[in-house]
Design a protein around this motif. Structure first.
Motif, mmCIF file in Angstrom:
data_model
loop_
_atom_site.group_PDB
_atom_site.id
_atom_site.type_symbol
_atom_site.label_atom_id
_atom_site.label_comp_id
_atom_site.label_asym_id
_atom_site.label_seq_id
_atom_site.Cartn_x
_atom_site.Cartn_y
_atom_site.Cartn_z
ATOM 1 N N PHE A 65 20.138 -64.730 -36.098
ATOM 2 C CA PHE A 65 19.944 -63.313 -36.494
ATOM 3 C C PHE A 65 21.247 -62.650 -36.867
ATOM 4 O O PHE A 65 21.378 -62.059 -37.923
ATOM 5 N N SER A 66 22.237 -62.811 -36.000
ATOM 6 C CA SER A 66 23.488 -62.109 -36.250
ATOM 7 C C SER A 66 24.433 -62.900 -37.142
ATOM 8 O O SER A 66 25.343 -62.346 -37.735
ATOM 9 N N GLY A 67 24.230 -64.246 -37.211
ATOM 10 C CA GLY A 67 25.154 -65.058 -37.981
ATOM 11 C C GLY A 67 26.459 -65.288 -37.255
ATOM 12 O O GLY A 67 27.423 -65.769 -37.843
ATOM 13 N N GLN A 68 26.497 -64.924 -35.969
ATOM 14 C CA GLN A 68 27.717 -65.138 -35.172
ATOM 15 C C GLN A 68 27.684 -66.512 -34.517
ATOM 16 O O GLN A 68 26.619 -67.025 -34.204
ATOM 17 N N ILE A 69 28.880 -67.078 -34.303
ATOM 18 C CA ILE A 69 28.952 -68.367 -33.610
ATOM 19 C C ILE A 69 28.806 -68.129 -32.125
ATOM 20 O O ILE A 69 29.468 -67.267 -31.554
ATOM 21 N N ARG A 70 27.924 -68.914 -31.481
ATOM 22 C CA ARG A 70 27.762 -68.851 -30.014
ATOM 23 C C ARG A 70 28.602 -69.957 -29.413
ATOM 24 O O ARG A 70 28.368 -71.134 -29.677
ATOM 25 N N TYR A 71 29.577 -69.551 -28.593
ATOM 26 C CA TYR A 71 30.496 -70.556 -28.051
ATOM 27 C C TYR A 71 29.952 -71.195 -26.784
ATOM 28 O O TYR A 71 30.543 -71.107 -25.726
ATOM 29 N N GLU A 72 28.804 -71.803 -26.889
ATOM 30 C CA GLU A 72 28.227 -72.565 -25.782
ATOM 31 C C GLU A 72 27.950 -73.965 -26.286
ATOM 32 O O GLU A 72 27.461 -74.135 -27.401
ATOM 33 N N LEU A 73 28.241 -74.932 -25.417
ATOM 34 C CA LEU A 73 28.016 -76.320 -25.843
ATOM 35 C C LEU A 73 26.521 -76.574 -25.946
ATOM 36 O O LEU A 73 25.752 -76.295 -25.038
ATOM 37 N N THR A 74 26.118 -77.105 -27.120
ATOM 38 C CA THR A 74 24.708 -77.383 -27.341
ATOM 39 C C THR A 74 24.582 -78.484 -28.395
ATOM 40 O O THR A 74 25.497 -78.717 -29.182
ATOM 41 N N LEU A 75 23.449 -79.161 -28.387
ATOM 42 C CA LEU A 75 23.209 -80.178 -29.411
ATOM 43 C C LEU A 75 22.295 -79.653 -30.512
ATOM 44 O O LEU A 75 21.872 -80.390 -31.381
ATOM 45 N N SER A 76 22.012 -78.359 -30.450
ATOM 46 C CA SER A 76 21.032 -77.812 -31.387
ATOM 47 C C SER A 76 21.511 -77.924 -32.836
ATOM 48 O O SER A 76 20.711 -78.084 -33.755
ATOM 49 N N THR A 77 22.820 -77.845 -33.051
ATOM 50 C CA THR A 77 23.327 -77.973 -34.418
ATOM 51 C C THR A 77 23.070 -79.376 -34.953
ATOM 52 O O THR A 77 22.717 -79.558 -36.129
ATOM 53 N N TYR A 78 23.255 -80.348 -34.062
ATOM 54 C CA TYR A 78 22.968 -81.723 -34.485
ATOM 55 C C TYR A 78 21.488 -81.904 -34.792
ATOM 56 O O TYR A 78 21.120 -82.621 -35.721
ATOM 57 N N ALA A 79 20.648 -81.233 -33.977
ATOM 58 C CA ALA A 79 19.211 -81.322 -34.225
ATOM 59 C C ALA A 79 18.890 -80.804 -35.619
ATOM 60 O O ALA A 79 18.007 -81.321 -36.306
ATOM 61 N N GLU A 80 19.660 -79.808 -36.041
ATOM 62 C CA GLU A 80 19.423 -79.226 -37.356
ATOM 63 C C GLU A 80 19.642 -80.235 -38.488
ATOM 64 O O GLU A 80 19.042 -80.154 -39.554
ATOM 65 N N PRO A 287 29.714 -74.436 -37.362
ATOM 66 C CA PRO A 287 29.165 -75.515 -36.540
ATOM 67 C C PRO A 287 28.377 -76.546 -37.345
ATOM 68 O O PRO A 287 28.573 -77.738 -37.174
ATOM 69 N N LEU A 288 27.524 -76.099 -38.261
ATOM 70 C CA LEU A 288 26.734 -77.046 -39.042
ATOM 71 C C LEU A 288 27.648 -77.848 -39.978
ATOM 72 O O LEU A 288 27.465 -79.048 -40.177
ATOM 73 N N ALA A 289 28.626 -77.160 -40.556
ATOM 74 C CA ALA A 289 29.590 -77.867 -41.409
ATOM 75 C C ALA A 289 30.282 -78.961 -40.608
ATOM 76 O O ALA A 289 30.446 -80.084 -41.081
ATOM 77 N N ALA A 290 30.668 -78.618 -39.368
ATOM 78 C CA ALA A 290 31.340 -79.590 -38.530
ATOM 79 C C ALA A 290 30.423 -80.755 -38.201
ATOM 80 O O ALA A 290 30.827 -81.915 -38.221
ATOM 81 N N ALA A 291 29.168 -80.443 -37.879
ATOM 82 C CA ALA A 291 28.213 -81.497 -37.553
ATOM 83 C C ALA A 291 28.016 -82.427 -38.741
ATOM 84 O O ALA A 291 27.975 -83.652 -38.594
ATOM 85 N N PHE A 292 27.944 -81.842 -39.947
ATOM 86 C CA PHE A 292 27.832 -82.655 -41.149
ATOM 87 C C PHE A 292 29.059 -83.550 -41.308
ATOM 88 O O PHE A 292 28.957 -84.712 -41.702
#
Lengths: 316, 328
Positions: A65-80, A287-292
Motif C-alpha cells: 500500500f505505502s510502497g515502503q520497504i519493511r525491514y523485517e526478514l521474510t521470504l515473501s519477496t522470494y515467493a513473489e 527487495p524484489l530487484a535483489a531477489a531477482f
C-alpha cells in the motif's frame, strides 16, 4: 687495511628505501601482507560487501500500500518470484542464456581448435586480434550496429532479398516464439547479438585449454583405433571441458545479467537484467530487484556444483 | 616369410629438410629391432611413418605385406608407446588401458578383465583405480606399455620409452622389456639415442644419420664392425683411426676401428706415450698419444701399469684392426 674492511663487512643501508627493502627482506610475510591487503580490502569490502548488502535486501519486503520497504526478514519477496509473470522472466532468461552458451561453445570450438593447433606466428597474432578487436569497441555501438543489420531495412534482409530467399526469412519470422516482425524485434535477434558479444569469452578459455592438450594425446587415441570423431568425443572434448565450462560461466552469467541487449534488440518481453533494472529504478522495489539478482547467482552455483560432480574439472 | 615392416625407398621431406631420405628397411617378424641415432637423424620420423602419424613424401611402407599408403593410424595393426607416455589424464589407469577395447566396442566386463590382466603383465596389479597423475614415471611407462599391449598389436612401436627414467629404473626396464618381447613374440621396433640400450636389447640395430640408415646389423656387427666413421664414433668406445694412421699401421688408406680391449702392451710394437690413466675397477683405461693421434687402451686388473709420460709399445691381433670401406 681499509680496502679489505670494505669487502668483508656488509655495506650499511643507505636511505629510506634501502632500509625499507632490508626490513621487507627480513620479514617476507610483511611483504606478502602489503601486497595482498589492498586487493583483499577491495574484494572483501567493496565487492563481497555490496553483494552481501544485496542479499540482505532480498529478505526484506515492500509494503504493497505505502510502497515502503519493511525491514523485517521474510521470504515473501522470494515467493513473489514464483508468480507466473516473474517465473516467465526467469525461465525465459535461463533458456536464452543456455541457448547462447551452447551455441557459443559450438561456434567457438573449431575456431579455438584451429588457433591452438595450427595457427603459428603472424597467424596467431591475427587470431588474437580478430577475437579481441570486437571487445575494444563500445558495447552499445556494437548492439546498435546489430540492430541496423537485423532491421527490416538492414543488410541481412537485403542479402536474403538479393539471393531470392526472402520467402525463407519470412517463413522463419512467422514461426511462433523465435520469429517476429523483423529479426531486430525477435528472440532470434536477441540471441544472435548475445552470441556475437559474448563469443570471445568462450573462444579464449577453450583455446587455452586446447593449447594444453599435447598432440601425442590425440595420436595415442588414433593409435588405439579411435577414428577422429571418437577422439573428439573421448579425448578432446573431455580435456577441453574445463575451458568450455570456464567459457560457459562467462557466456551464461553475462547473458543472464544483461539488460541492454534485450532492450535494444528483441521483443517487449523482459529478461532478468531488465527486471532488476526496472524494479530498483522506476518501480522502487529494491527487495524484489535483489531477489531477482540472487537468481543468477543461485543458478551459477548449482551449475558449477553439477559440473564438478560430473567430473568436468578432473582434467585440471 | 613376409617381413613385419618393410620400407621401400621411403622419404619424408619437411620443406627443404630431408628428415628421412631414401630408406630401405626390412624388419622380420618377432624381431626386437632398434633404431639408433642422434636427435634429428630421422629415427623417430621413421617410427611415426610406421604408426601412420605422418605420411611418406615418396616410397612405400608395408606391414606384413600390406601397403600402408592410404591406411590411417586407426586401421593399422600396430600400437605405440609414446615418449611422453600420452596417458589420458581424465581417465583412471584401467580406463586408459581399456581405451582401445572401448573404441572397438568390447563390453565393459570383458575390457575391464583384459585391462586388469594387462596391468598384471606389466607388474602393476591393483593400480586400475588410480589416476595417471598419481603414478611415478616408471609406473606411467608400464601403463603406456599395457595400454598398447592389450590391443595385441602385430608390431609394437616404442619411442624412447625409457628416456625419462632414471638410470637404475632404466636398466631394470631394459631387462623387463626384453623378457616381455621374448615371452609375447611380438615384433618390437624401438627408437633410442642410447647406444648401450640399443646394443643390449635388440636383435638387430639400424644406425641412423641425417635421414639415412648408415648401417644395419646385429649389435655384435655394429659394435665390432662399424662400416663408417660415424657408426664407430656414435656407438663409441672404439678407437677411430684416421686413414693416414691406418696406412702407417699397415692397413691401407681407410678409416679403421680398434677396440681398446684389443690393445696389448708389449716390449716391441708401435710406440706411444701415456697421456693419462683412469681407474675403472676391473681395468684401467689409458689414454695414449701415438704421433699426435689419441688412442684408448684397457689394461686388465693385475697387469703392470705404466706411469703417465712413459713410452709403451702396443700390439694387437691382425683381425682386431677393423678396416672400413674406402670413402665411407
Amino acid at each position: 687495511m681499509t680496502v679489505l674492511d670494505n669487502t668483508t663487512s656488509p655495506a650499511p643501508a643507505r636511505g629510506l628505501f634501502e632500509r625499507l627493502s632490508d626490513v621487507l627482506w627480513r620479514r617476507p610475510r610483511l611483504l606478502v601482507a602489503l601486497l595482498v591487503l589492498p586487493p583483499l580490502a577491495w574484494l572483501g569490502i567493496v565487492y563481497l560487501g555490496s553483494l552481501f548488502a544485496l542479499l540482505v535486501q532480498s529478505f526484506f519486503s515492500i509494503d504493497e500500500f505505502s510502497g515502503q520497504i519493511r525491514y523485517e526478514l521474510t521470504l515473501s519477496t522470494y515467493a513473489e518470484l514464483f508468480r507466473a509473470y516473474n517465473l516467465d522472466i526467469i525461465l525465459r532468461t535461463v533458456a536464452m542464456a543456455a541457448a547462447v552458451t551452447v551455441a557459443a561453445a559450438i561456434v567457438a570450438f573449431p575456431i579455438a581448435y584451429f588457433a591452438a593447433r595450427y595457427a603459428r606466428g603472424p597467424m596467431k597474432a591475427l587470431f588474437y586480434l580478430g577475437v579481441m578487436l570486437p571487445l575494444w569497441s563500445s558495447y552499445l555501438v556494437k548492439v546498435y550496429a546489430w540492430k541496423l543489420i537485423l532491421a527490416r531495412e538492414g543488410i541481412l534482409n537485403w542479402a536474403f532479398e538479393s539471393a531470392g530467399l526472402s520467402w525463407l526469412l519470412n517463413a522463419y519470422l512467422s514461426l511462433p516464439g523465435v520469429g517476429g516482425n523483423s529479426l531486430s524485434v525477435s528472440w532470434t535477434g536477441t540471441f544472435l547479438v548475445f552470441l556475437y558479444v559474448w563469443l570471445p569469452f568462450m573462444i579464449l578459455p577453450v583455446q587455452a585449454a586446447l593449447e594444453r592438450v599435447p598432440p601425442s594425446m590425440l595420436e595415442a587415441s588414433g593409435d588405439l583405433g579411435a577414428k577422429p570423431g571418437q577422439t573428439l568425443r573421448h579425448v578432446l572434448i573431455p580435456l577441453a571441458l574445463p575451458g568450455i565450462i570456464a567459457g560457459s560461466i562467462f557466456t551464461f552469467s553475462l547473458t543472464m545479467g544483461d539488460y541492454i541487449v534485450p532492450q535494444i534488440v528483441g521483443t517487449s518481453a523482459r529478461m532478468i537484467g531488465q527486471a532488476v533494472y526496472q524494479y530498483q529504478g522506476t518501480a522502487g522495489n529494491i527487495p524484489l530487484a535483489a531477489a531477482f539478482a540472487v537468481v543468477p547467482i543461485l543458478i551459477m552455483g548449482l551449475y558449477l556444483w553439477f559440473a564438478k560432480r560430473k567430473g568436468a574439472f578432473d582434467a585440471l | 616369410m613376409k617381413a613385419a615392416v618393410e620400407f621401400s625407398r621411403v622419404a619424408r621431406h619437411f620443406g627443404a629438410v630431408r628428415a628421412v631420405d631414401d630408406v630401405d628397411l626390412s624388419i622380420a617378424e618377432g624381431e626386437f629391432f632398434a633404431m639408433l641415432g642422434p636427435s634429428g637423424s630421422g629415427k623417430t620420423t621413421c617410427l611415426r611413418l610406421i604408426a601412420g602419424f605422418d605420411r611418406p613424401t615418396s616410397g612405400d611402407i608395408a606391414i606384413f605385406g600390406q601397403s600402408m599408403g592410404n591406411v590411417p593410424p586407426y586401421r593399422r595393426p600396430v600400437n605405440t608407446v609414446f615418449q611422453d607416455y600420452a596417458l589420458f589424464p581424465h581417465l583412471n589407469v584401467r580406463d586408459n588401458v581399456a581405451y582401445g577395447l572401448m573404441i572397438v566396442g568390447q563390453n565393459k566386463k570383458a575390457r575391464r578383465q583384459a585391462a586388469d590382466e594387462a596391468l598384471e603383465l606389466v607388474a602393476l596389479p591393483g593400480f586400475g583405480d588410480r589416476k595417471p597423475s598419481q603414478l611415478s614415471g616408471g609406473q606411467r611407462q608400464r601403463v603406456a606399455l599395457a595400454r598398447a599391449l592389450v590391443m595385441k598389436p602385430k608390431v609394437l612401436l616404442l619411442d624412447e620409452p625409457l628416456g625419462a627414467l632414471d638410470l637404475k629404473l632404466r636398466e631394470a626396464m631394459q631387462d623387463e622389456l626384453k623378457n616381455l618381447q621374448r615371452h609375447l613374440g611380438i615384433t618390437f621396433v624401438f627408437v633410442t639415442h642410447d647406444q648401450g640400450e640399443a646394443l643390449s636389447m635388440a636383435d638387430r640395430v639400424a644406425v641412423f644419420n641425417e635421414g639415412r640408415i648408415v648401417q644395419a646389423g646385429t649389435p655384435h656387427d655394429i659394435y665390432y664392425r662399424p662400416e663408417t666413421p660415424f657408426v664407430a664414433d656414435f656407438v663409441g668406445s672404439s678407437n677411430l683411426l684416421q686413414p693416414d694412421l691406418t696406412e702407417r699401421l699397415g692397413g691401407g688408406r681407410v678409416h679403421a676401428a680398434l677396440r681398446p680391449e684389443a690393445i696389448r702392451l708389449t716390449e716391441q710394437g708401435h710406440a706411444a706415450q701415456v697421456v693419462s690413466q683412469a681407474f675403472l675397477g676391473t681395468a684401467t683405461r689409458l689414454t695414449l698419444d701415438m704421433d699426435g693421434h689419441r688412442l684408448t687402451a684397457l689394461v686388465p686388473k693385475g697387469d703392470a701399469l705404466p706411469a703417465v709420460g712413459d713410452t709403451v709399445h702396443l700390439e694387437w691381433a691382425p683381425g682386431d684392426l677393423h678396416l672400413m670401406k674406402a670413402g665411407a
